[in-house]
Design a protein around this motif. Structure first.
Motif, PDB file in Angstrom:
ATOM      1  N   ASP A  24      -8.183  12.368  -3.239  1.00 48.08           N
ATOM      2  CA  ASP A  24      -7.937  12.344  -4.677  1.00 48.08           C
ATOM      3  C   ASP A  24      -6.907  11.283  -5.065  1.00 48.08           C
ATOM      4  O   ASP A  24      -7.043  10.611  -6.094  1.00 48.08           O
ATOM      5  CB  ASP A  24      -7.496  13.719  -5.173  1.00 48.08           C
ATOM      6  CG  ASP A  24      -6.398  14.331  -4.324  1.00 48.08           C
ATOM      7  OD1 ASP A  24      -6.537  14.325  -3.093  1.00 48.08           O
ATOM      8  OD2 ASP A  24      -5.409  14.826  -4.875  1.00 48.08           O
ATOM      9  N   TRP A 153      -7.873  16.734   0.385  1.00 47.80           N
ATOM     10  CA  TRP A 153      -7.476  16.875  -1.009  1.00 47.80           C
ATOM     11  C   TRP A 153      -6.038  17.352  -1.036  1.00 47.80           C
ATOM     12  O   TRP A 153      -5.691  18.353  -0.415  1.00 47.80           O
ATOM     13  CB  TRP A 153      -8.384  17.861  -1.726  1.00 47.80           C
ATOM     14  CG  TRP A 153      -9.830  17.483  -1.698  1.00 47.80           C
ATOM     15  CD1 TRP A 153     -10.719  17.688  -0.668  1.00 47.80           C
ATOM     16  CD2 TRP A 153     -10.573  16.825  -2.724  1.00 47.80           C
ATOM     17  NE1 TRP A 153     -11.957  17.203  -1.004  1.00 47.80           N
ATOM     18  CE2 TRP A 153     -11.904  16.665  -2.263  1.00 47.80           C
ATOM     19  CE3 TRP A 153     -10.253  16.367  -4.007  1.00 47.80           C
ATOM     20  CZ2 TRP A 153     -12.894  16.064  -3.022  1.00 47.80           C
ATOM     21  CZ3 TRP A 153     -11.234  15.771  -4.773  1.00 47.80           C
ATOM     22  CH2 TRP A 153     -12.546  15.623  -4.280  1.00 47.80           C
ATOM     23  N   TYR A 226      -9.916  19.191  -9.855  1.00 45.65           N
ATOM     24  CA  TYR A 226     -10.780  18.053  -9.532  1.00 45.65           C
ATOM     25  C   TYR A 226     -12.203  18.342 -10.003  1.00 45.65           C
ATOM     26  O   TYR A 226     -12.947  19.061  -9.323  1.00 45.65           O
ATOM     27  CB  TYR A 226     -10.813  17.805  -8.020  1.00 45.65           C
ATOM     28  CG  TYR A 226      -9.467  17.694  -7.354  1.00 45.65           C
ATOM     29  CD1 TYR A 226      -8.589  16.671  -7.682  1.00 45.65           C
ATOM     30  CD2 TYR A 226      -9.093  18.613  -6.380  1.00 45.65           C
ATOM     31  CE1 TYR A 226      -7.362  16.571  -7.055  1.00 45.65           C
ATOM     32  CE2 TYR A 226      -7.873  18.518  -5.736  1.00 45.65           C
ATOM     33  CZ  TYR A 226      -7.004  17.494  -6.082  1.00 45.65           C
ATOM     34  OH  TYR A 226      -5.788  17.395  -5.455  1.00 45.65           O
ATOM     35  N   TYR A 229     -14.774  17.861  -7.417  1.00 47.26           N
ATOM     36  CA  TYR A 229     -14.702  18.633  -6.182  1.00 47.26           C
ATOM     37  C   TYR A 229     -15.950  19.458  -5.962  1.00 47.26           C
ATOM     38  O   TYR A 229     -16.443  19.580  -4.844  1.00 47.26           O
ATOM     39  CB  TYR A 229     -13.466  19.539  -6.210  1.00 47.26           C
ATOM     40  CG  TYR A 229     -13.314  20.392  -4.971  1.00 47.26           C
ATOM     41  CD1 TYR A 229     -12.782  19.860  -3.805  1.00 47.26           C
ATOM     42  CD2 TYR A 229     -13.703  21.742  -4.968  1.00 47.26           C
ATOM     43  CE1 TYR A 229     -12.643  20.640  -2.666  1.00 47.26           C
ATOM     44  CE2 TYR A 229     -13.559  22.519  -3.836  1.00 47.26           C
ATOM     45  CZ  TYR A 229     -13.035  21.957  -2.703  1.00 47.26           C
ATOM     46  OH  TYR A 229     -12.906  22.725  -1.563  1.00 47.26           O
TER      47      TYR A 229
END
Length: 232
Positions: A24, A153, A226, A229
């Motif tokens: 990220d 992440w 996110y 995600y």
């Protein structure tokens, strides 16, 4: 110069080469670098992609991406503890406040018993050990997951590893500072007894949130953080 997918992948490799391990954070830097590289090339069309990339990178200073990573880490850690605080506040609203009051009264009355300090230490020790144990288990899971996905992440790591270990040692230092040893424990005045009962009640709630509530909601929290995600 309009960057191609190959250029974008090269920028991802460049961020990894400069010690940015979380996908990220890499993505944020890639977006920034890509836009800046295109702007630099628009101003000077004689520059190659590599030259424009290096020019953009120099703008981050002598520490490179380190400052950005640290800022992102700090932001996500604060976000984690804000989530804990949000769930903790729910325990002071109906109907959970009833259980909270009962726990508090139970721990307060317990202090009249000679074994109270042992019970307090046992409760704290259980939460502390459980947090450390879960940290180790989660760290192994994330390591296996990374071998499959090749993506880490930051917030996921904080939820599963860093946040838990921070929480465990925060409780350790606070407990050591605020709760007196066995001899002094029995000699506490009423105000200190109220404070100790409130503190151990908080430890129980804190442990429940970090060990049960947040792990259950981890995927939901990650998808909120996110949007991409859920597509991985």
């Amino acid at each position: 110069m309009k960057l191609t997918d190959i250029h974008i992948e090269e920028i991802y490799k460049f961020t990894r080469k400069h010690y940015v391990e979380y996908y990220d954070v890499q993505t944020e830097l890639v977006d920034h670098l890509a836009n800046d590289i295109e702007s630099i090339c628009a101003e000077n069309s004689n520059l190659t992609f590599e030259q424009a990339r290096d020019t953009s990178f120099k703008k981050f200073g002598v520490f490179g991406f380190m400052t950005v990573v640290e800022q992102k880490q700090s932001y996500m850690t604060k976000k984690y503890f804000k989530i804990i605080l949000k769930f903790a506040k729910e325990w002071f609203q109906l109907p959970k406040i009833i259980l909270t009051i009962l726990l508090f009264i139970g721990f307060y009355q317990l202090q009249n018993n000679s074994n109270a300090y042992t019970v307090y230490v046992t409760v704290f020790g259980f939460v502390f050990i459980a947090q450390v144990t879960l940290t180790i288990i989660n760290a192994r899971k994330l390591k296996k997951e990374f071998k499959i996905t090749q993506k880490k992440w930051l917030f996921k790591n904080i939820i599963n590893v860093q946040g838990l270990i921070y929480s465990a040692f925060l409780l350790f230092y606070v407990f050591d500072f605020f709760v007196p040893d066995g001899k002094d424990f029995l000699m506490m005045g009423d105000f200190r007894k109220v404070f100790s009962a409130f503190f151990i009640t908080f430890i129980v709630i804190f442990g429940y949130i970090t060990l049960i509530i947040i792990p259950k909601k981890a995927e939901e929290l990650l998808e909120e953080t996110y949007p991409e995600y859920k597509l991985i």
